[in-house]
Scaffold this motif. Structure first.
Motif, PDB file in Angstrom:
ATOM      1  N   VAL A  88       0.839  -1.193   0.000  1.00 56.53           N
ATOM      2  CA  VAL A  88       0.000   0.000   0.000  1.00 56.53           C
ATOM      3  C   VAL A  88       0.872   1.240   0.000  1.00 56.53           C
ATOM      4  O   VAL A  88       2.069   1.177   0.276  1.00 56.53           O
ATOM      5  CB  VAL A  88      -0.975   0.011   1.202  1.00 56.53           C
ATOM      6  CG1 VAL A  88      -1.882  -1.210   1.181  1.00 56.53           C
ATOM      7  CG2 VAL A  88      -0.216   0.079   2.519  1.00 56.53           C
ATOM      8  N   GLU A  89       0.247   2.381  -0.280  1.00 57.39           N
ATOM      9  CA  GLU A  89       0.973   3.646  -0.388  1.00 57.39           C
ATOM     10  C   GLU A  89       0.907   4.493   0.879  1.00 57.39           C
ATOM     11  O   GLU A  89       1.712   5.396   1.046  1.00 57.39           O
ATOM     12  CB  GLU A  89       0.411   4.448  -1.566  1.00 57.39           C
ATOM     13  CG  GLU A  89       0.353   3.668  -2.858  1.00 57.39           C
ATOM     14  CD  GLU A  89       1.483   3.983  -3.807  1.00 57.39           C
ATOM     15  OE1 GLU A  89       2.095   5.036  -3.670  1.00 57.39           O
ATOM     16  OE2 GLU A  89       1.733   3.145  -4.683  1.00 57.39           O
ATOM     17  N   GLY A 112       4.766  -5.594  12.491  1.00 52.89           N
ATOM     18  CA  GLY A 112       5.046  -4.196  12.825  1.00 52.89           C
ATOM     19  C   GLY A 112       6.194  -3.651  11.993  1.00 52.89           C
ATOM     20  O   GLY A 112       6.415  -4.064  10.861  1.00 52.89           O
ATOM     21  N   GLN A 113       6.949  -2.717  12.572  1.00 56.21           N
ATOM     22  CA  GLN A 113       8.081  -2.101  11.872  1.00 56.21           C
ATOM     23  C   GLN A 113       9.205  -3.120  11.724  1.00 56.21           C
ATOM     24  O   GLN A 113       9.561  -3.793  12.685  1.00 56.21           O
ATOM     25  CB  GLN A 113       8.586  -0.884  12.651  1.00 56.21           C
ATOM     26  CG  GLN A 113       7.601   0.252  12.713  1.00 56.21           C
ATOM     27  CD  GLN A 113       7.368   0.880  11.348  1.00 56.21           C
ATOM     28  OE1 GLN A 113       8.274   0.978  10.520  1.00 56.21           O
ATOM     29  NE2 GLN A 113       6.141   1.301  11.112  1.00 56.21           N
ATOM     30  N   SER A 121       9.737  -1.275   6.511  1.00 57.26           N
ATOM     31  CA  SER A 121       8.303  -1.413   6.287  1.00 57.26           C
ATOM     32  C   SER A 121       7.581  -1.705   7.582  1.00 57.26           C
ATOM     33  O   SER A 121       8.190  -2.127   8.558  1.00 57.26           O
ATOM     34  CB  SER A 121       8.006  -2.584   5.333  1.00 57.26           C
ATOM     35  OG  SER A 121       8.644  -2.431   4.108  1.00 57.26           O
ATOM     36  N   GLU A 122       6.270  -1.504   7.545  1.00 58.13           N
ATOM     37  CA  GLU A 122       5.374  -2.042   8.564  1.00 58.13           C
ATOM     38  C   GLU A 122       4.582  -3.121   7.856  1.00 58.13           C
ATOM     39  O   GLU A 122       4.080  -2.909   6.751  1.00 58.13           O
ATOM     40  CB  GLU A 122       4.433  -0.988   9.117  1.00 58.13           C
ATOM     41  CG  GLU A 122       3.502  -1.575  10.162  1.00 58.13           C
ATOM     42  CD  GLU A 122       2.526  -0.590  10.755  1.00 58.13           C
ATOM     43  OE1 GLU A 122       1.455  -1.052  11.169  1.00 58.13           O
ATOM     44  OE2 GLU A 122       2.823   0.607  10.782  1.00 58.13           O
ATOM     45  N   LYS A 123       4.470  -4.306   8.493  1.00 59.85           N
ATOM     46  CA  LYS A 123       3.801  -5.396   7.789  1.00 59.85           C
ATOM     47  C   LYS A 123       3.169  -6.402   8.728  1.00 59.85           C
ATOM     48  O   LYS A 123       3.516  -6.486   9.896  1.00 59.85           O
ATOM     49  CB  LYS A 123       4.732  -6.099   6.824  1.00 59.85           C
ATOM     50  CG  LYS A 123       5.913  -6.788   7.462  1.00 59.85           C
ATOM     51  CD  LYS A 123       6.758  -7.546   6.455  1.00 59.85           C
ATOM     52  CE  LYS A 123       7.469  -6.627   5.513  1.00 59.85           C
ATOM     53  NZ  LYS A 123       8.273  -7.291   4.511  1.00 59.85           N
ATOM     54  N   HIS A 138       3.496  -1.557   4.120  1.00 66.46           N
ATOM     55  CA  HIS A 138       3.691  -0.172   3.695  1.00 66.46           C
ATOM     56  C   HIS A 138       5.180   0.108   3.833  1.00 66.46           C
ATOM     57  O   HIS A 138       5.734   0.052   4.938  1.00 66.46           O
ATOM     58  CB  HIS A 138       2.870   0.776   4.582  1.00 66.46           C
ATOM     59  CG  HIS A 138       3.116   2.220   4.298  1.00 66.46           C
ATOM     60  ND1 HIS A 138       3.350   3.131   5.285  1.00 66.46           N
ATOM     61  CD2 HIS A 138       3.162   2.915   3.141  1.00 66.46           C
ATOM     62  CE1 HIS A 138       3.528   4.326   4.750  1.00 66.46           C
ATOM     63  NE2 HIS A 138       3.422   4.218   3.447  1.00 66.46           N
ATOM     64  N   THR A 139       5.852   0.397   2.739  1.00 64.63           N
ATOM     65  CA  THR A 139       7.284   0.670   2.747  1.00 64.63           C
ATOM     66  C   THR A 139       7.511   2.127   3.143  1.00 64.63           C
ATOM     67  O   THR A 139       6.911   3.029   2.577  1.00 64.63           O
ATOM     68  CB  THR A 139       7.903   0.381   1.373  1.00 64.63           C
ATOM     69  OG1 THR A 139       7.676  -0.995   1.073  1.00 64.63           O
ATOM     70  CG2 THR A 139       9.388   0.676   1.357  1.00 64.63           C
ATOM     71  N   THR A 140       8.390   2.320   4.133  1.00 60.23           N
ATOM     72  CA  THR A 140       8.635   3.663   4.656  1.00 60.23           C
ATOM     73  C   THR A 140      10.039   4.173   4.365  1.00 60.23           C
ATOM     74  O   THR A 140      10.345   5.316   4.653  1.00 60.23           O
ATOM     75  CB  THR A 140       8.386   3.688   6.178  1.00 60.23           C
ATOM     76  OG1 THR A 140       9.211   2.697   6.802  1.00 60.23           O
ATOM     77  CG2 THR A 140       6.924   3.396   6.496  1.00 60.23           C
TER      78      THR A 140
END
Length: 179
Positions: A88-89, A112-113, A121-123, A138-140
């Motif tokens: 996701v974005e 989590g992170q 990412s958080e996943k 979500h890649t951070t």
């Protein structure tokens, strides 16, 4: 014939209305390979694109047509499909997909992170009824290392423990010719 046309028209209208004003999620496919260099050559030709990330044990293509995050690695697993996912974005989209995971049922592993696949990412992870691991993330940011795979490993171990006991073994299927 008319009802097929109506269904197709409705499907296109739904797709177009759902795209307006929203960011699009991206399908993630991760394949384990034996020969990274050969596989990079194959997939680069198939996608008519070079990978956006290349490491000694990993490569990734961020494609827009089709919209997919396609990754390959030589991380010690048997060659073939490793896992699928939904990237996701935004954090809001991630919460939406997390709600879908809970609704789907099964054992959700909230990682989590994390650092994984050279990204921060958080996943979370879940296995589908066929045992295929799905990650939602979500890649951070970027990471300088691949990561330890701890969340994915917990998801796989949880699935193995659930299916090891009391599950009937499938009978071997007779060999058939292709198609």
């Amino acid at each position: 014939m008319r009802s097929g046309h109506t269904l197709e028209t409705r499907a296109k209208a739904q797709q177009n209305s759902s795209l307006k004003g929203q960011t699009m999620k991206r399908l993630h496919v991760h394949v384990s390979v034996d020969d990274l260099s050969r596989s990079i050559g194959f997939y680069s030709a198939l996608f008519a694109n070079e990978p956006s990330v290349v490491k000694s044990d990993y490569a990734k293509w961020m494609l827009d047509d089709p919209r997919v995050n396609f990754a390959i690695s030589t991380r010690g697993r048997a060659p073939g499909l490793d896992h699928l996912g939904i990237q996701v974005e935004t954090g809001d989209e991630l919460q939406e997909v997390y709600a879908r995971l809970r609704q789907a049922g099964g054992n959700v592993i909230e990682q989590g992170q994390t650092a994984c696949c050279y990204a921060k990412s958080e996943k979370s992870w879940i296995d589908d009824p066929a045992g295929i691991a799905w990650e939602t993330f979500h890649t951070t940011g970027e990471s300088t290392d691949y990561g330890d795979g701890s969340g994915e490993n917990r998801a796989r171990v949880a699935h193995e423990q659930q299916s090891a006991c009391c599950a009937p073994q499938a009978a071997p299927k007779p060999s058939q010719a292709c198609c």
